[in-house]
Design an enzyme around this catalytic site. Structure first.
Site, mmCIF file in Angstrom:
data_model
loop_
_atom_site.group_PDB
_atom_site.id
_atom_site.type_symbol
_atom_site.label_atom_id
_atom_site.label_comp_id
_atom_site.label_asym_id
_atom_site.label_seq_id
_atom_site.Cartn_x
_atom_site.Cartn_y
_atom_site.Cartn_z
ATOM 1 N N ASN A 45 28.672 -10.003 98.136
ATOM 2 C CA ASN A 45 27.698 -9.680 99.183
ATOM 3 C C ASN A 45 28.318 -9.937 100.555
ATOM 4 O OD1 ASN A 45 27.478 -12.440 98.396
ATOM 5 N ND2 ASN A 45 25.424 -12.611 99.244
ATOM 6 N N GLU A 47 26.947 -10.270 104.274
ATOM 7 C CA GLU A 47 25.768 -10.349 105.146
ATOM 8 C C GLU A 47 26.148 -10.000 106.581
ATOM 9 O OE1 GLU A 47 23.937 -14.169 104.395
ATOM 10 O OE2 GLU A 47 23.266 -13.481 102.409
ATOM 11 N N CYS A 56 24.832 -5.759 99.249
ATOM 12 C CA CYS A 56 24.847 -6.569 98.033
ATOM 13 C C CYS A 56 26.172 -6.405 97.286
ATOM 14 C CB CYS A 56 23.725 -6.145 97.094
ATOM 15 S SG CYS A 56 22.076 -6.503 97.697
ATOM 16 N N GLU A 58 26.712 -5.800 94.129
ATOM 17 C CA GLU A 58 26.750 -4.693 93.172
ATOM 18 C C GLU A 58 27.107 -3.384 93.860
ATOM 19 O OE1 GLU A 58 24.394 -6.947 93.649
ATOM 20 O OE2 GLU A 58 23.169 -7.278 91.861
ATOM 21 N N CYS A 89 18.823 -6.320 92.789
ATOM 22 C CA CYS A 89 17.692 -5.905 93.625
ATOM 23 C C CYS A 89 17.392 -4.417 93.391
ATOM 24 C CB CYS A 89 17.991 -6.176 95.097
ATOM 25 S SG CYS A 89 19.044 -4.947 95.884
ATOM 26 N N CYS A 92 20.005 -1.871 94.675
ATOM 27 C CA CYS A 92 21.210 -1.787 93.826
ATOM 28 C C CYS A 92 20.908 -1.049 92.527
ATOM 29 C CB CYS A 92 21.754 -3.181 93.538
ATOM 30 S SG CYS A 92 22.536 -3.916 94.985
HETATM 31 N N1 THU Z 1 22.151 -10.021 96.855
HETATM 32 C C1 THU Z 1 23.121 -9.367 96.145
HETATM 33 O O1 THU Z 1 24.300 -9.398 96.510
HETATM 34 N N2 THU Z 1 22.745 -8.710 95.026
HETATM 35 C C2 THU Z 1 21.457 -8.609 94.575
HETATM 36 O O2 THU Z 1 21.192 -7.880 93.632
HETATM 37 C C3 THU Z 1 20.412 -9.397 95.210
HETATM 38 C C4 THU Z 1 20.752 -10.025 96.497
HETATM 39 C C5 THU Z 1 22.538 -10.742 98.084
HETATM 40 C C6 THU Z 1 22.016 -10.128 99.343
HETATM 41 C C7 THU Z 1 21.995 -11.338 100.269
HETATM 42 O O3 THU Z 1 23.279 -11.484 100.849
HETATM 43 C C8 THU Z 1 21.744 -12.501 99.354
HETATM 44 O O4 THU Z 1 22.032 -12.055 98.046
HETATM 45 C C9 THU Z 1 20.325 -13.038 99.405
HETATM 46 O O5 THU Z 1 19.395 -12.039 99.210
#
Ligand code: THU
Length: 132
Positions: A45, A47, A56, A58, A89, A92
């Site tokens: 991920n 941010e 994310c 994935e 999520c 994704c």
């Molecule tokens: N996140 C992912 O990388 N994958 C997911 O399927 C759910 C959330 C990340 C996004 C963000 O950087 C952190 O997790 C918190 O939501």
């Protein structure tokens, strides 16, 4: 079922997780996506100070795979530090479904792992065939 053998996809996802850029949530995620020829693509991920622009793990892995020319996938393993395994999520799920919902999705948390087919996580998906 992999019966306790070292899962190379999980190892790859853990390596990617170490690169996570998650200064806002501190929720670090790594993903490893296996193409049908066995090639593994990873993502973490990433941010952003403009929170909504976060990518994310994935989707990062998928973009890397598609950039390399991969189009068919078998399995994705997601690793987090949460106790319970985190399901991907909704965004994704949709992006992964572009390349088929027959993908095996596995999530590993500190307290265990879970596995689904993408078709279970996103039933009745809107996909390329929906466009007629
Ligand atoms: N996140 C992912 O990388 N994958 C997911 O399927 C759910 C959330 C990340 C996004 C963000 O950087 C952190 O997790 C918190 O939501």
């Amino acid at each position: 079922m992999r019966c306790g053998l070292t899962d190379s996809l999980e190892t790859a996802a853990r390596t990617a997780q170490q690169q996570a850029w998650a200064p806002y949530s501190n929720f670090r995620v790594g993903a490893a996506l296996e193409a049908d020829d066995g090639t593994v693509f990873t993502g973490c991920n990433v941010e952003n100070a403009s929170y909504g622009l976060t990518i994310c793990a994935e989707r990062a892995a998928l973009v890397s795979a598609v950039t390399a020319g991969a189009r068919r996938f078998r399995r994705v393993v997601v690793v987090t530090d949460s106790e319970s395994p985190a399901a991907p999520c909704g965004a994704c799920r949709q992006v992964l479904a572009e390349f088929g919902t027959g993908l095996q999705v596995e999530s590993v948390g500190k307290g265990g792992r879970r596995s689904w087919m993408l078709s279970q996580l996103l039933p009745d998906a809107f996909g390329p065939e929906s466009l007629g």
